[in-house]
Each structure stands twice: as C-alpha cells, then as structure tokens.
Motif scaffolding. Sequence first.
Motif, short mmCIF file in Angstrom:
data_model
loop_
_atom_site.label_atom_id
_atom_site.label_comp_id
_atom_site.label_asym_id
_atom_site.label_seq_id
_atom_site.Cartn_x
_atom_site.Cartn_y
_atom_site.Cartn_z
N THR A 22 0.85 -1.19 0.00
CA THR A 22 0.00 0.00 0.00
C THR A 22 0.89 1.24 0.00
OG1 THR A 22 -0.12 -0.06 2.41
CG2 THR A 22 -1.90 -1.13 1.20
N HIS A 23 0.52 2.22 -0.82
CA HIS A 23 1.27 3.47 -0.91
C HIS A 23 0.53 4.65 -0.31
CE1 HIS A 23 3.49 1.13 -3.96
NE2 HIS A 23 4.46 2.00 -3.81
N ARG A 24 -0.80 4.59 -0.26
CA ARG A 24 -1.60 5.75 0.13
C ARG A 24 -2.36 5.56 1.44
NH1 ARG A 24 -2.78 9.51 -3.95
NH2 ARG A 24 -1.81 9.04 -5.97
N VAL A 25 -2.71 4.33 1.76
CA VAL A 25 -3.55 4.06 2.93
C VAL A 25 -2.83 3.10 3.86
CG1 VAL A 25 -5.76 3.13 3.73
CG2 VAL A 25 -5.65 4.44 1.60
N ALA A 26 -2.69 3.47 5.10
CA ALA A 26 -2.05 2.61 6.09
C ALA A 26 -3.07 1.59 6.60
CB ALA A 26 -1.50 3.42 7.24
N ILE A 27 -2.74 0.32 6.51
CA ILE A 27 -3.63 -0.72 7.01
C ILE A 27 -2.83 -1.74 7.80
CG2 ILE A 27 -5.31 -0.50 5.13
CD1 ILE A 27 -4.01 -3.05 3.91
N ARG A 28 -3.53 -2.43 8.67
CA ARG A 28 -2.94 -3.56 9.37
C ARG A 28 -3.31 -4.82 8.61
NH1 ARG A 28 -0.59 -7.30 10.43
NH2 ARG A 28 -0.55 -8.53 12.36
N GLY A 29 -2.32 -5.60 8.26
CA GLY A 29 -2.58 -6.88 7.63
C GLY A 29 -2.62 -6.81 6.12
N ILE A 30 -3.44 -7.67 5.53
CA ILE A 30 -3.52 -7.86 4.08
C ILE A 30 -4.97 -7.69 3.68
CG2 ILE A 30 -3.12 -9.51 2.21
CD1 ILE A 30 -1.05 -10.86 4.19
N ALA A 31 -5.25 -6.74 2.78
CA ALA A 31 -6.63 -6.34 2.52
C ALA A 31 -7.18 -6.89 1.22
CB ALA A 31 -6.75 -4.82 2.53
N LEU A 32 -8.32 -7.54 1.31
CA LEU A 32 -9.14 -7.86 0.15
C LEU A 32 -9.79 -6.57 -0.36
CD1 LEU A 32 -10.86 -11.00 1.70
CD2 LEU A 32 -9.35 -11.06 -0.30
N PRO A 33 -10.17 -6.51 -1.63
CA PRO A 33 -10.68 -5.25 -2.17
C PRO A 33 -12.14 -4.97 -1.90
CG PRO A 33 -10.48 -6.85 -3.93
CD PRO A 33 -9.91 -7.50 -2.70
N SER A 58 -11.92 -1.56 0.74
CA SER A 58 -12.02 -0.96 -0.58
C SER A 58 -11.25 0.35 -0.63
CB SER A 58 -13.48 -0.74 -0.96
OG SER A 58 -14.12 0.11 -0.01
N HIS A 59 -11.15 1.02 0.52
CA HIS A 59 -10.42 2.28 0.61
C HIS A 59 -8.94 2.08 0.30
CE1 HIS A 59 -9.57 6.35 1.69
NE2 HIS A 59 -8.93 6.05 2.80
N ALA A 60 -8.35 1.00 0.81
CA ALA A 60 -6.93 0.73 0.56
C ALA A 60 -6.65 0.47 -0.91
CB ALA A 60 -6.47 -0.46 1.40
N HIS A 61 -7.63 -0.06 -1.62
CA HIS A 61 -7.46 -0.41 -3.04
C HIS A 61 -7.83 0.73 -3.98
CE1 HIS A 61 -6.57 -4.80 -2.99
NE2 HIS A 61 -7.13 -4.74 -1.79
N ALA A 62 -8.64 1.67 -3.52
CA ALA A 62 -9.27 2.63 -4.42
C ALA A 62 -8.29 3.42 -5.27
CB ALA A 62 -10.15 3.59 -3.61
N GLN A 63 -7.18 3.88 -4.68
CA GLN A 63 -6.21 4.70 -5.40
C GLN A 63 -4.85 4.01 -5.54
OE1 GLN A 63 -6.95 7.67 -6.84
NE2 GLN A 63 -9.05 7.27 -6.19
N ALA A 120 -3.79 -6.06 -1.03
CA ALA A 120 -2.97 -4.92 -0.63
C ALA A 120 -2.30 -5.24 0.70
CB ALA A 120 -3.83 -3.67 -0.50
N VAL A 121 -0.98 -5.23 0.70
CA VAL A 121 -0.21 -5.63 1.89
C VAL A 121 0.23 -4.39 2.65
CG1 VAL A 121 1.77 -6.92 2.73
CG2 VAL A 121 0.55 -7.72 0.68
N GLY A 122 -0.23 -4.28 3.87
CA GLY A 122 0.14 -3.16 4.73
C GLY A 122 1.10 -3.60 5.81
N ASN A 123 0.77 -3.30 7.05
CA ASN A 123 1.61 -3.67 8.18
C ASN A 123 1.38 -5.15 8.49
OD1 ASN A 123 3.17 -3.80 10.44
ND2 ASN A 123 1.81 -2.59 11.73
N ALA A 124 2.15 -5.98 7.85
CA ALA A 124 2.03 -7.43 8.00
C ALA A 124 3.43 -8.02 8.06
CB ALA A 124 1.25 -8.03 6.83
N SER A 125 3.52 -9.27 8.43
CA SER A 125 4.81 -9.95 8.47
C SER A 125 4.97 -10.82 7.23
CB SER A 125 4.92 -10.83 9.72
OG SER A 125 4.03 -11.93 9.63
N ALA A 126 6.21 -11.17 6.94
CA ALA A 126 6.47 -12.06 5.82
C ALA A 126 5.79 -13.41 6.04
CB ALA A 126 7.97 -12.25 5.64
N ALA A 127 5.77 -13.88 7.30
CA ALA A 127 5.11 -15.16 7.60
C ALA A 127 3.62 -15.09 7.33
CB ALA A 127 5.37 -15.54 9.06
#
Length: 266
Positions: A79-90, A122-127, A151-158
Amino acid sequence: MPVIRPPAVAGLFYPADAGELKQEVQEYLAAAQPFDLSPKALIVPHAGYIYSGAIAATAYATLRKLARKIRRVILLGPTHRVAIRGIALPGVDAFATPLGRIRIDVAAADAIRHLAQVTTSSHAHAQEHALEVQLPFLQSVLSDFTVLPLAVGNASAAEVAEVLECLWDGEETLIVISSDLSHYLPYATAQRIDYETVQAILNLTQPIAHEHACGGTPVSGLIIAAAHHHLRPHLLALKNSGDTAGDRDRVVGYAALAFTEDSNRD
C-alpha cells in the motif's frame, strides 16, 4: 449490480485510451528478451510504464506458453496511500482497466477470509497503483482468468506466506508480487544496493528491507513460500529509472524475476 473498482491511474501511469494502451503493452512484450521458463510466480515493478514497462514486460513475456493454463492470478503489492494492518481484500466484484473488467476470484477470497491477518478495505485499493498497473499486462498475455488483488500493509512475511500457502494450488494459479526496489538514490548507489537485494532474492534470503524494496514484505513472503515449495528464482531484468526515462541523480530501481519449479532437486 456488481461493484467495480474503476482504474485510478489510467492516463497517469499508463495510457487511458484502450487502443493506445493495447499497442503500448504489445510493443513492450514484443521487445522483451525471451526466456524459456514456466513460472509459478513473478516479481514485477510497478512504476509508470515509461519507467518500468519494459522491465515488467520481460516478466510477463515468460507467460506466453502458459497462458491457456493460467486461470487465476494472486496479485500482491504494498500500500502506498492508505495505512492498514494486515492484508486487505478489495471488497469489490471486479477491477476495471481501459482494456475491460477482470472478475475477482470469489473462491480464493473466501479461502483466506478466516485468517487473522486478512481484512477487507475498498479504501486501501481505491487509489493504489501497485496492483492496477499489472492488470493491462495480464489482460494482454492471458485469456480467461480471474484475479485476487491483495494490498499488503503492516504485515509480516510469515503472514504473507500463510496466505500464499492457502492459495497455492497447481499450474492454473499464478502468483505476482508487485514491487520496485530502492528509491531516490544516486545511480551508482542504487545499482549496488539493488544488486545486493536481487542476490538476496536469488538466494531465497529474507527479510527484504522496505528501504531496499517497497514491496519488501510480499517479496519476503514469496521467498518463504518459494523455499517451502522448492522454487528456483531467475533474474530476468535489473535496471533503474536512470536507464529508462529519468535522470541519474535520484533513481528508482526495478527488477523482474521468475520463480520456477527446481528440476534439479532430489
């Protein structure tokens, strides 16, 4: 009515006109250096096509002989524009580009909803451009396929690797990791650091630091999964914006890599 995520960076990162876009992508693919590979996974850059389109095409051109077999693409990027925890579906039914719509793989989405690190935004994916710029290339190489953009935000490689494990399947499933390399370094410095980053990937060594690859977390997750599944990485192209369409004072690095089954293992 289906919920469609419209293109956000058409006319910015790539042409908004369908005919112009189709021609440009085909020209990149036609000029790509040929590699006789059958990838399970790709790492592809995500800058504007004028900067990284030729490097991206080197990866996508390897799919030509697999095109009829691939029916699902698992697409991960930072993610470049929206900070998220984890991995986001759209949270939508399809993604659109000037070349048409691509259906979201509902079965794949349902297969990972139970994981604690998976959310819907959907917000994390929108832009977000990192995932979108891959779609016209996929539409130009593949025929009938679905996509699961993550969309991968604050997540671990595992956590990324766990998602990939749930979705791995057979040759009908392709994994694409969207990532550039170093950002805004002098040309020679970027060349050295990007070379070291690529060597780490080729050696299946992680973690890949975010300052060395903006998609470091999904790249590191792929490295974990690739080691588990005995995949072998291949470097297809390594350049930066100073080689393509920018000056050499502050460059962005780009690499294309393909991961194939290792035929030499026991």
